[in-house]
Motif scaffolding. Structure first.
Motif, PDB file in Angstrom:
ATOM      1  N   ALA A 137     -13.383   7.886  -8.551  1.00 53.12           N
ATOM      2  CA  ALA A 137     -13.754   9.293  -8.437  1.00 53.12           C
ATOM      3  C   ALA A 137     -12.568  10.111  -7.941  1.00 53.12           C
ATOM      4  O   ALA A 137     -11.915   9.733  -6.959  1.00 53.12           O
ATOM      5  N   PRO A 138     -12.209  11.213  -8.621  1.00 52.15           N
ATOM      6  CA  PRO A 138     -11.098  12.040  -8.167  1.00 52.15           C
ATOM      7  C   PRO A 138     -11.315  12.538  -6.752  1.00 52.15           C
ATOM      8  O   PRO A 138     -12.446  12.830  -6.348  1.00 52.15           O
ATOM      9  N   ALA A 139     -10.228  12.615  -6.012  1.00 52.23           N
ATOM     10  CA  ALA A 139     -10.347  13.027  -4.613  1.00 52.23           C
ATOM     11  C   ALA A 139     -10.958  14.403  -4.490  1.00 52.23           C
ATOM     12  O   ALA A 139     -11.674  14.701  -3.540  1.00 52.23           O
ATOM     13  N   SER A 140     -10.690  15.268  -5.471  1.00 49.20           N
ATOM     14  CA  SER A 140     -11.200  16.636  -5.398  1.00 49.20           C
ATOM     15  C   SER A 140     -12.698  16.704  -5.590  1.00 49.20           C
ATOM     16  O   SER A 140     -13.318  17.725  -5.334  1.00 49.20           O
ATOM     17  N   LEU A 141     -13.298  15.601  -6.076  1.00 49.18           N
ATOM     18  CA  LEU A 141     -14.738  15.609  -6.318  1.00 49.18           C
ATOM     19  C   LEU A 141     -15.512  14.805  -5.291  1.00 49.18           C
ATOM     20  O   LEU A 141     -16.723  14.702  -5.368  1.00 49.18           O
ATOM     21  N   LEU A 142     -14.799  14.177  -4.349  1.00 46.31           N
ATOM     22  CA  LEU A 142     -15.490  13.413  -3.326  1.00 46.31           C
ATOM     23  C   LEU A 142     -16.127  14.356  -2.311  1.00 46.31           C
ATOM     24  O   LEU A 142     -15.510  15.343  -1.901  1.00 46.31           O
ATOM     25  N   PRO A 143     -17.350  14.110  -1.886  1.00 42.30           N
ATOM     26  CA  PRO A 143     -18.019  15.002  -0.948  1.00 42.30           C
ATOM     27  C   PRO A 143     -17.468  14.855   0.463  1.00 42.30           C
ATOM     28  O   PRO A 143     -17.079  13.782   0.886  1.00 42.30           O
ATOM     29  N   THR A 144     -17.392  15.943   1.176  1.00 51.49           N
ATOM     30  CA  THR A 144     -17.006  15.942   2.587  1.00 51.49           C
ATOM     31  C   THR A 144     -18.064  16.692   3.361  1.00 51.49           C
ATOM     32  O   THR A 144     -18.673  17.637   2.854  1.00 51.49           O
ATOM     33  N   GLN A 145     -18.266  16.279   4.586  1.00 49.07           N
ATOM     34  CA  GLN A 145     -19.292  16.911   5.399  1.00 49.07           C
ATOM     35  C   GLN A 145     -18.666  18.055   6.187  1.00 49.07           C
ATOM     36  O   GLN A 145     -17.675  17.890   6.883  1.00 49.07           O
ATOM     37  N   GLY A 146     -19.242  19.230   6.015  1.00 50.99           N
ATOM     38  CA  GLY A 146     -18.736  20.410   6.709  1.00 50.99           C
ATOM     39  C   GLY A 146     -19.583  20.763   7.904  1.00 50.99           C
ATOM     40  O   GLY A 146     -20.349  19.961   8.416  1.00 50.99           O
ATOM     41  N   ARG A 147     -19.443  22.000   8.347  1.00 51.95           N
ATOM     42  CA  ARG A 147     -20.207  22.443   9.511  1.00 51.95           C
ATOM     43  C   ARG A 147     -21.691  22.486   9.197  1.00 51.95           C
ATOM     44  O   ARG A 147     -22.104  22.779   8.090  1.00 51.95           O
ATOM     45  N   GLY A 148     -22.462  22.226  10.219  1.00 50.53           N
ATOM     46  CA  GLY A 148     -23.916  22.315  10.080  1.00 50.53           C
ATOM     47  C   GLY A 148     -24.508  21.164   9.292  1.00 50.53           C
ATOM     48  O   GLY A 148     -25.646  21.245   8.848  1.00 50.53           O
ATOM     49  N   LYS A 180     -20.591   2.120  -9.696  1.00 47.76           N
ATOM     50  CA  LYS A 180     -20.339   3.449  -9.145  1.00 47.76           C
ATOM     51  C   LYS A 180     -19.090   3.508  -8.280  1.00 47.76           C
ATOM     52  O   LYS A 180     -18.530   4.580  -8.083  1.00 47.76           O
ATOM     53  N   VAL A 181     -18.676   2.365  -7.727  1.00 46.16           N
ATOM     54  CA  VAL A 181     -17.506   2.332  -6.855  1.00 46.16           C
ATOM     55  C   VAL A 181     -16.545   1.264  -7.383  1.00 46.16           C
ATOM     56  O   VAL A 181     -16.970   0.147  -7.704  1.00 46.16           O
ATOM     57  N   ASP A 182     -15.269   1.596  -7.466  1.00 42.18           N
ATOM     58  CA  ASP A 182     -14.270   0.654  -7.958  1.00 42.18           C
ATOM     59  C   ASP A 182     -13.838  -0.264  -6.821  1.00 42.18           C
ATOM     60  O   ASP A 182     -12.768  -0.123  -6.248  1.00 42.18           O
ATOM     61  N   SER A 183     -14.723  -1.212  -6.504  1.00 43.00           N
ATOM     62  CA  SER A 183     -14.469  -2.141  -5.407  1.00 43.00           C
ATOM     63  C   SER A 183     -15.089  -3.482  -5.755  1.00 43.00           C
ATOM     64  O   SER A 183     -16.285  -3.554  -6.111  1.00 43.00           O
TER      65      SER A 183
END
Length: 362
Positions: A338-349, A105-108
């Motif tokens: 994983a494309p940067a545009s598809l990586l999850p980011t944590q928003g408000r709340g 799942k991760v390229d590492s």
């Protein structure tokens, strides 16, 4: 044959099938750091069992369910007395299954190494502990008049039990190496076949010692004959390995495992769990079984469902019958991140959203 005897045979067949199929899974997983010289080799090895490992584990689930329904007293005493070893097996199988799904799942390289450790541990630990468990079932354990196990973990770690663990471990390693030689091509195929021969010699010595001990101390003439047949099958398997007849070698190592399990159940019959405290406290096919009505219903369900399960699993093996090689594996460097545009980011709340601007999700 009475219904309790029929279901004793059914449990034996289910465990034999489980060890035959999961045995090469365990062998491949345990050999990952030995034959996997680089990431491509390791991916080839994992791909040989990737389509089938989870279906192979269903045999254990069915065997446990059959034991629970057909012999509830046996199931209760076994799972309470062998609680820690069986828990370790369960945790190892869970970690191994998760590792198969997550290592890519991760390229590492570090990420993959961690999951590879889980695969190896999840293959080695059950390989040893299953042998320890079944050796102690045949040898007998301290059971009181209420069918309660009165020993400890150290009770199970006796010389006979530990030898049983070494036998299953080395047999599964040999079975897995032969399977790799059957399912791969190129350099890894040759190395797997050479390793199968070397490990097989060790397994042969341990297996002969264990089966002889079983026959002389706990077995019968019938179990002794089955043990001889198992030893002969393994000798023929090693001969097939030397002559590069992979299909015959795999069939013969599998036959060895089936016959070895059969010899243990023949030695156990008519008990299902002997008591070393007093033979009168032993659990037998008759005093540990369910009612006739329960066994009858189970028999009809099995007659209907078993052919369906076998047909599906056979179809799976047929579809994925082709050999696997390095040429079919893209270099690790080409693994798409994983494309940067598809990586999850944590928003408000505390809500998560995709960087592409999609609606946030919990």
């Amino acid at each position: 044959m009475s219904l309790p005897e029929y279901w004793f045979l059914a449990v034996a067949v289910l465990f034999a099938g489980y060890f035959f199929l999961e045995g090469f899974d365990f062998g491949v997983g345990a050999l990952l750091p030995v034959l996997g010289r680089d990431e491509t080799d390791r991916r080839v090895m994992i791909n040989t069992i990737g389509p089938v490992w989870d279906a192979n584990e269903t045999w254990l689930i069915v065997a446990g369910a059959a034991m629970f329904a057909a012999f509830p007293e046996w199931y209760a005493t076994l799972f309470s007395g062998f609680y820690l070893p069986l828990l370790l097996i369960l945790l190892a199988l869970i970690g191994r299954g998760v590792a198969f799904e997550y290592r890519g799942k991760v390229d590492s390289a570090a990420w993959r190494r961690r999951w590879d450790v889980a695969i190896v541990v999840g293959s080695v630990l059950p390989s040893v502990l299953w042998g320890v468990a079944f050796a102690n079932i045949v040898r007998g354990v301290p059971i009181d008049a209420d069918a309660n196990f009165t020993g400890t973990l150290l009770t199970l770690l006796n010389p006979y039990g530990l030898l049983g663990g070494l036998v299953t471990f080395t047999l599964f390693l040999t079975h897995g190496a032969v399977f790799l030689s059957l399912k791969t091509h190129g350099d890894i195929r040759e190395r797997a076949r050479a390793l199968a021969w070397r490990i097989g010699l060790v397994a042969a010595v341990l297996a002969v010692a264990f089966l002889a001990w079983t026959t002389l101390a706990f077995g019968s003439t019938a179990s002794g004959l089955v043990s001889v047949a198992a030893a002969l099958a393994f000798v023929l398997a090693l001969g097939a390995v030397v002559t590069a007849r992979e299909r015959a070698a795999f069939a013969l190592t599998g036959t060895t495992i089936l016959l070895a399990v059969a010899s243990l159940f023949v030695a156990l019959f008519p008990d299902v769990m002997p008591s070393t405290t007093d033979p009168a406290y032993s659990l037998t096919i008759e005093n540990a079984s369910s009612t006739t009505y329960t066994l009858t219903i189970m028999s009809w369900v099995t007659l209907v469902m078993l052919p369906v399960v076998l047909a599906y699993q056979g179809w799976t093996y047929w579809v994925f019958r082709a050999r696997v090689g390095r040429d079919a594996i893209p270099p690790a460097a080409q693994l798409p991140a994983a494309p940067a545009s598809l990586l999850p980011t944590q928003g408000r709340g505390g809500r998560w959203a995709l960087r592409s601007g999609a609606d946030p999700r919990p």
